[in-house]
Motif scaffolding. Sequence first.
Motif, mmCIF file in Angstrom:
data_model
loop_
_atom_site.group_PDB
_atom_site.id
_atom_site.type_symbol
_atom_site.label_atom_id
_atom_site.label_comp_id
_atom_site.label_asym_id
_atom_site.label_seq_id
_atom_site.Cartn_x
_atom_site.Cartn_y
_atom_site.Cartn_z
ATOM 1 N N VAL A 177 -18.091 -14.168 63.336
ATOM 2 C CA VAL A 177 -18.595 -12.797 63.209
ATOM 3 C C VAL A 177 -19.758 -12.684 62.242
ATOM 4 O O VAL A 177 -20.643 -11.852 62.417
ATOM 5 N N GLY A 178 -19.746 -13.492 61.199
ATOM 6 C CA GLY A 178 -20.786 -13.382 60.177
ATOM 7 C C GLY A 178 -20.520 -12.205 59.269
ATOM 8 O O GLY A 178 -19.450 -12.078 58.692
ATOM 9 N N SER A 179 -21.475 -11.289 59.189
ATOM 10 C CA SER A 179 -21.339 -10.146 58.282
ATOM 11 C C SER A 179 -20.591 -8.978 58.921
ATOM 12 O O SER A 179 -20.196 -8.056 58.222
ATOM 13 N N GLY A 180 -20.428 -8.969 60.236
ATOM 14 C CA GLY A 180 -19.716 -7.890 60.915
ATOM 15 C C GLY A 180 -20.551 -6.664 61.193
ATOM 16 O O GLY A 180 -20.047 -5.650 61.650
ATOM 17 N N LYS A 181 -21.853 -6.735 60.932
ATOM 18 C CA LYS A 181 -22.723 -5.564 61.102
ATOM 19 C C LYS A 181 -22.953 -5.197 62.570
ATOM 20 O O LYS A 181 -23.434 -4.118 62.868
ATOM 21 N N GLN A 182 -22.581 -6.097 63.486
ATOM 22 C CA GLN A 182 -22.752 -5.793 64.903
ATOM 23 C C GLN A 182 -21.713 -4.796 65.408
ATOM 24 O O GLN A 182 -21.841 -4.263 66.505
ATOM 25 N N GLY A 197 -14.221 -0.449 62.315
ATOM 26 C CA GLY A 197 -13.132 -1.419 62.376
ATOM 27 C C GLY A 197 -12.444 -1.451 63.720
ATOM 28 O O GLY A 197 -11.952 -2.488 64.162
ATOM 29 N N ARG A 198 -12.396 -0.299 64.402
ATOM 30 C CA ARG A 198 -11.753 -0.262 65.715
ATOM 31 C C ARG A 198 -12.537 -1.105 66.721
ATOM 32 O O ARG A 198 -11.953 -1.780 67.550
ATOM 33 N N GLU A 199 -13.857 -1.049 66.647
ATOM 34 C CA GLU A 199 -14.678 -1.877 67.542
ATOM 35 C C GLU A 199 -14.401 -3.356 67.310
ATOM 36 O O GLU A 199 -14.322 -4.135 68.258
ATOM 37 N N PHE A 200 -14.275 -3.741 66.047
ATOM 38 C CA PHE A 200 -13.977 -5.132 65.728
ATOM 39 C C PHE A 200 -12.601 -5.526 66.266
ATOM 40 O O PHE A 200 -12.443 -6.583 66.885
ATOM 41 N N ALA A 201 -11.592 -4.660 66.055
ATOM 42 C CA ALA A 201 -10.248 -4.937 66.565
ATOM 43 C C ALA A 201 -10.239 -4.998 68.093
ATOM 44 O O ALA A 201 -9.555 -5.839 68.691
ATOM 45 N N ALA A 202 -11.025 -4.131 68.740
ATOM 46 C CA ALA A 202 -11.115 -4.160 70.198
ATOM 47 C C ALA A 202 -11.805 -5.431 70.674
ATOM 48 O O ALA A 202 -11.420 -6.023 71.693
ATOM 49 N N TRP A 203 -12.815 -5.885 69.940
ATOM 50 C CA TRP A 203 -13.511 -7.119 70.287
ATOM 51 C C TRP A 203 -12.560 -8.314 70.211
ATOM 52 O O TRP A 203 -12.672 -9.257 70.989
ATOM 53 N N TRP A 261 -12.892 -5.971 58.682
ATOM 54 C CA TRP A 261 -14.212 -5.376 58.915
ATOM 55 C C TRP A 261 -14.675 -4.604 57.681
ATOM 56 O O TRP A 261 -15.834 -4.710 57.269
ATOM 57 N N ALA A 262 -13.765 -3.826 57.080
ATOM 58 C CA ALA A 262 -14.129 -3.036 55.896
ATOM 59 C C ALA A 262 -14.529 -3.938 54.731
ATOM 60 O O ALA A 262 -15.513 -3.656 54.034
#
Length: 152
Positions: free
Chosen positions: A45-50, A54-60, A138-139
């Motif tokens: 993921v790296g920095s997670g800025k994409q 947090g929900r988008e990250f969990a969905a990904w 993510w946070a």
Amino acid sequence: MFLHTKILRHSRHMTQIAKREKRVALLRTIPGVGPITASAIVATVGSGKQFNNGREFAAWLGLTPLNKSSGGKRRIGHISKIGDQYIRRLLVLGMTSRIRSIRSEPKKFDPWFADILSRKPSRVAAIAMANKTARMIWAVLMRNERYKVRIV
């Protein structure tokens, strides 16, 4: 015997690398996230800025339920499992190990975890906890600061 020695050597090496990398060290402050999980997340993921939240990250990762709503009727389906299978598996495994700790000493943990365990089967609770942990990850990546444990 040779294989165990080799695994132990690689585990120690990965732990040393995890201590030096700042983002990996930050993620390791989250309970249930070890050096392997944190390293895999930072590498992928790296920095997670994409991700916008947090929900988008969990969905990904495939940790959120499918939304099958239409015509004003809200229907939530099963967990999608569409996403990064390796990281999802590591998070669920970490939360499964946390369940054992929570059951032995529930007063030391966030009341949300004890509540979800009392209402749901262990595997379902592990997925819910992994979803919440993904949002925490993510946070931490976005704020670039350590996770603060919340105990009531």
